[in-house]
Design a protein around this motif. Structure first.
Motif, PDB file in Angstrom:
ATOM      1  N   LEU A 151     117.117  65.155 -32.129  1.00  0.00           N
ATOM      2  CA  LEU A 151     117.345  65.564 -33.621  1.00  0.00           C
ATOM      3  C   LEU A 151     116.491  64.303 -34.298  1.00  0.00           C
ATOM      4  O   LEU A 151     115.880  64.671 -35.463  1.00  0.00           O
ATOM      5  CB  LEU A 151     118.932  65.386 -34.102  1.00  0.00           C
ATOM      6  N   SER A 152     116.550  63.076 -34.084  1.00  0.00           N
ATOM      7  CA  SER A 152     116.032  62.124 -34.674  1.00  0.00           C
ATOM      8  C   SER A 152     115.906  60.919 -33.693  1.00  0.00           C
ATOM      9  O   SER A 152     116.564  60.997 -32.466  1.00  0.00           O
ATOM     10  CB  SER A 152     116.564  61.710 -36.128  1.00  0.00           C
ATOM     11  N   SER A 153     115.591  59.811 -34.104  1.00  0.00           N
ATOM     12  CA  SER A 153     115.619  58.546 -33.617  1.00  0.00           C
ATOM     13  C   SER A 153     115.863  57.471 -34.283  1.00  0.00           C
ATOM     14  O   SER A 153     115.213  57.403 -35.471  1.00  0.00           O
ATOM     15  CB  SER A 153     114.217  58.046 -32.670  1.00  0.00           C
ATOM     16  N   MET A 154     116.524  56.375 -34.013  1.00  0.00           N
ATOM     17  CA  MET A 154     116.954  55.287 -35.039  1.00  0.00           C
ATOM     18  C   MET A 154     115.894  54.238 -34.372  1.00  0.00           C
ATOM     19  O   MET A 154     116.173  53.675 -33.328  1.00  0.00           O
ATOM     20  CB  MET A 154     118.285  54.774 -34.851  1.00  0.00           C
ATOM     21  N   ILE A 155     114.924  54.065 -35.163  1.00  0.00           N
ATOM     22  CA  ILE A 155     113.807  53.190 -34.597  1.00  0.00           C
ATOM     23  C   ILE A 155     113.890  51.768 -35.146  1.00  0.00           C
ATOM     24  O   ILE A 155     114.230  51.493 -36.218  1.00  0.00           O
ATOM     25  CB  ILE A 155     112.417  53.630 -35.119  1.00  0.00           C
ATOM     26  N   LYS A 156     113.613  51.010 -34.512  1.00  0.00           N
ATOM     27  CA  LYS A 156     113.463  49.279 -34.583  1.00  0.00           C
ATOM     28  C   LYS A 156     112.223  49.056 -34.557  1.00  0.00           C
ATOM     29  O   LYS A 156     111.436  49.330 -33.362  1.00  0.00           O
ATOM     30  CB  LYS A 156     114.483  48.485 -33.413  1.00  0.00           C
ATOM     31  N   GLY A 157     111.425  48.516 -35.453  1.00  0.00           N
ATOM     32  CA  GLY A 157     110.118  48.062 -35.384  1.00  0.00           C
ATOM     33  C   GLY A 157     109.642  46.958 -34.639  1.00  0.00           C
ATOM     34  O   GLY A 157     109.202  46.035 -35.247  1.00  0.00           O
ATOM     35  N   ILE A 158     110.012  47.059 -33.334  1.00  0.00           N
ATOM     36  CA  ILE A 158     109.955  45.758 -32.423  1.00  0.00           C
ATOM     37  C   ILE A 158     108.476  45.408 -32.318  1.00  0.00           C
ATOM     38  O   ILE A 158     108.242  44.322 -32.269  1.00  0.00           O
ATOM     39  CB  ILE A 158     110.607  45.967 -31.297  1.00  0.00           C
ATOM     40  N   ASP A 159     107.687  46.412 -32.249  1.00  0.00           N
ATOM     41  CA  ASP A 159     106.181  46.260 -32.269  1.00  0.00           C
ATOM     42  C   ASP A 159     105.637  45.465 -33.547  1.00  0.00           C
ATOM     43  O   ASP A 159     105.132  44.502 -33.362  1.00  0.00           O
ATOM     44  CB  ASP A 159     105.415  47.496 -31.921  1.00  0.00           C
ATOM     45  N   ARG A 160     106.017  45.879 -34.757  1.00  0.00           N
ATOM     46  CA  ARG A 160     105.660  45.146 -35.896  1.00  0.00           C
ATOM     47  C   ARG A 160     106.173  43.904 -35.903  1.00  0.00           C
ATOM     48  O   ARG A 160     105.684  43.006 -36.542  1.00  0.00           O
ATOM     49  CB  ARG A 160     105.958  46.154 -37.129  1.00  0.00           C
ATOM     50  N   ALA A 161     107.578  43.746 -35.585  1.00  0.00           N
ATOM     51  CA  ALA A 161     107.954  42.129 -35.497  1.00  0.00           C
ATOM     52  C   ALA A 161     107.415  41.389 -34.666  1.00  0.00           C
ATOM     53  O   ALA A 161     107.068  40.154 -34.851  1.00  0.00           O
ATOM     54  CB  ALA A 161     109.493  42.339 -35.368  1.00  0.00           C
ATOM     55  N   VAL A 162     106.829  41.895 -33.449  1.00  0.00           N
ATOM     56  CA  VAL A 162     106.045  41.217 -32.301  1.00  0.00           C
ATOM     57  C   VAL A 162     104.697  40.651 -33.160  1.00  0.00           C
ATOM     58  O   VAL A 162     104.237  39.596 -33.165  1.00  0.00           O
ATOM     59  CB  VAL A 162     105.695  41.870 -31.316  1.00  0.00           C
ATOM     60  N   LEU A 163     104.095  41.681 -33.817  1.00  0.00           N
ATOM     61  CA  LEU A 163     102.708  41.405 -34.475  1.00  0.00           C
ATOM     62  C   LEU A 163     102.930  40.397 -35.651  1.00  0.00           C
ATOM     63  O   LEU A 163     102.306  39.457 -35.703  1.00  0.00           O
ATOM     64  CB  LEU A 163     102.425  42.545 -35.173  1.00  0.00           C
ATOM     65  N   ARG A 164     103.985  40.692 -36.434  1.00  0.00           N
ATOM     66  CA  ARG A 164     104.257  39.671 -37.686  1.00  0.00           C
ATOM     67  C   ARG A 164     104.601  38.264 -36.990  1.00  0.00           C
ATOM     68  O   ARG A 164     104.212  37.393 -37.675  1.00  0.00           O
ATOM     69  CB  ARG A 164     105.568  40.057 -38.270  1.00  0.00           C
ATOM     70  N   SER A 165     105.117  38.017 -35.745  1.00  0.00           N
ATOM     71  CA  SER A 165     105.460  36.605 -35.327  1.00  0.00           C
ATOM     72  C   SER A 165     104.101  35.857 -34.772  1.00  0.00           C
ATOM     73  O   SER A 165     103.898  34.794 -35.377  1.00  0.00           O
ATOM     74  CB  SER A 165     106.535  36.857 -34.044  1.00  0.00           C
ATOM     75  N   VAL A 166     103.245  36.818 -34.469  1.00  0.00           N
ATOM     76  CA  VAL A 166     101.887  36.211 -33.854  1.00  0.00           C
ATOM     77  C   VAL A 166     101.126  35.841 -35.268  1.00  0.00           C
ATOM     78  O   VAL A 166     100.645  34.808 -35.051  1.00  0.00           O
ATOM     79  CB  VAL A 166     101.455  37.499 -32.977  1.00  0.00           C
ATOM     80  N   GLU A 167     101.146  36.811 -36.105  1.00  0.00           N
ATOM     81  CA  GLU A 167     100.586  36.705 -37.416  1.00  0.00           C
ATOM     82  C   GLU A 167     101.081  35.435 -38.166  1.00  0.00           C
ATOM     83  O   GLU A 167     100.027  34.432 -38.590  1.00  0.00           O
ATOM     84  CB  GLU A 167     100.645  37.590 -38.379  1.00  0.00           C
TER      85      GLU A 167
END
Length: 338
Positions: free
Chosen positions: A265-281
Motif C-alpha cells: 500500500l505504501s512505505s513509511m520511509i526514513k531518510g537514513i541514507d540522507r542522514a548519513v550523507l548529511r553527517s559526512v557533509e
C-alpha cells in the motif's frame, strides 16, 4: 569494502602499509576521508534499514569522494563493540556509524575511549539525563509521526476495519512505530480493530522472515486486510504473506513496493541514507553536531510516506489529500500524536 571482525585488523594493517607508499599530493585513499560503518543485526541485504544506511555511504562516496569500509555483525551482533573499536583504531577512519538502537550504549563508551574520532548512532536511544560525548552525534527519526500517517492511511483504506501491526524486536523504538500507528488509525476510526504482534525480544527478531510471515498469515486470517511491518529483514516475510494472500502491507525505512507490486500500500520511509550523507557533509564542513541528538522529521520529508505512480491507485487521490492535510497539522503542531 566489507570486513569481518576477525580479519579487520589484518586488513587495516595492510591498508595502512599501502597508504604510506602513496606519492604525496595524489588523489589516493590516504588523502581522502574514510568513513566506517557497523551494520545492525541482519547486515546488508535486508532491503530496509541496513541497506538504506549503506546507500548513504554510496551517496557520500559519489558526492564527496570519501572512501568507506563496513562490518557486518555475526549472530545477534554481540561483536558490535569490538567492531566499533577496530574501526576507531584505524588511523584512516575518521567517522564511524553504528546502525541501530542496539549500538547506543557501546558507541557512547567507544566515543569516550577515542576522543579524536567522530561517531554517529542511527536510531540512538539515550538514558535520561545522559550527556553525549562531544564527538558523538545521535540520529533519530520522527517515526511516531510517520507511523501516525501510516495508521491514518490504513484506516482510510481498509475494507474490513481490521488492520495489523508486526514489529521486530520489542523495544522503545519499535513501540514508537506501534503507538504512532495505533494513534493514527484511531484518529480516523475510533472503533477500528488493530491486531499487534512482535517477532521477539532480542536483536535476532529483525532477521526472521519466516516468523514474520507466520505472524502475518495469522493476522490476515483474523480479518486484517492491511499490516504495517516494522521488522527489518523479518518484514520480508510479512510482505510475502501479503502477496500470497492478496492482501496489503505497509513497509518501512525504504520504498518496498518492488518486493510485491500491487500488494504494498505504501512505505513509511526514513531518510537514513540522507542522514548519513548529511553527517559526512557536516564533518567535511566542520559543523559536525557532536554532543547532541538530531531529529529528522516530517519537515524536509526525512520521515515520510510513499505516494507515487506505483501505489497511487491503491491509496487514491482523496486519501492522499487527507494525509497531506494531517501531515501539515503534525508539522505545525495543531495535531499531536501523543
Amino acid at each position: 569494502m566489507k570486513f569481518s571482525v576477525a580479519s579487520l585488523l589484518l586488513v587495516l594493517f595492510f591498508i595502512a602499509g599501502c597508504s604510506s607508499e602513496s606519492p604525496s599530493g595524489e588523489d589516493s585513499p590516504s588523502s581522502k576521508m574514510t568513513v566506517g560503518m557497523v551494520f545492525d543485526v541482519g547486515g546488508r541485504g535486508d532491503k530496509s534499514f541496513n541497506d538504506a544506511a549503506y546507500h548513504g555511504l554510496e551517496l557520500s562516496r559519489d558526492s564527496l569522494g570519501i572512501d568507506f569500509v563496513y562490518i557486518e555483525p555475526s549472530g545477534e551482533g554481540a561483536d558490535r563493540e569490538a567492531a566499533l573499536r577496530n574501526l576507531a583504531a584505524d588511523a584512516d577512519v575518521k567517522l564511524i556509524f553504528g546502525v541501530g538502537l542496539l549500538f547506543s550504549r557501546d558507541i557512547v563508551a567507544i566515543a569516550r575511549e577515542f576522543p579524536d574520532k567522530y561517531f554517529a548512532c542511527i536510531d540512538y536511544v539515550g538514558e535520561d539525563g545522559e550527556v553525549l560525548p562531544p564527538n558523538l552525534s545521535g540520529i533519530v527519526f520522527d517515526d511516531r509521526k510517520g507511523s501516525f500517517l501510516a495508521g491514518s492511511m490504513a484506516a482510510m483504506v481498509t475494507r474490513t476495519r481490521t488492520i495489523g501491526f508486526i514489529g521486530g524486536m520489542e523495544s522503545n523504538v519499535i513501540r514508537r512505530f506501534h503507538d504512532g500507528y495505533v494513534a493514527g488509525a484511531k484518529s480516523v476510526d475510533p472503533d477500528i480493530t488493530i491486531i499487534s504482534g512482535y517477532i521477539g525480544m532480542t536483536g535476532s527478531a529483525f532477521t526472521n522472515p519466516s516468523k514474520g510471515k507466520e505472524l502475518a498469515l495469522g493476522q490476515f486470517s483474523k480479518g486484517a486486510d492491511i499490516i504495517y511491518q516494522a521488522a527489518g529483514a523479518s518484514g520480508l516475510g510479512v510482505v510475502e504473506a501479503a502477496r500470497q494472500t492478496g492482501k496489503l502491507v505497509i513497509g518501512t525505512d525504504r520504498d518496498q513496493e518492488y518486493l510485491a507490486p500491487g500488494h504494498v500500500l505504501s512505505s513509511m520511509i526514513k531518510g537514513i541514507d540522507r542522514a548519513v550523507l548529511r553527517s559526512v557533509e557536516q564533518l567535511v564542513s566542520d559543523t559536525f553536531p557532536g554532543g547532541s541528538v538530531t531529529v529528522y522529521g516530517l519537515d524536509g520529508r526525512y520521515t515520510d510516506y510513499v505516494y507515487n505512480a506505483e501505489n497511487a491507485a491503491l491509496v487514491g487521490d482523496s486519501v492522499h489529500a487527507r494525509l497531506e492535510s494531517i501531515r501539515s497539522k503534525l508539522i505545525d503542531g495543531s495535531l499531536s500524536v501523543d
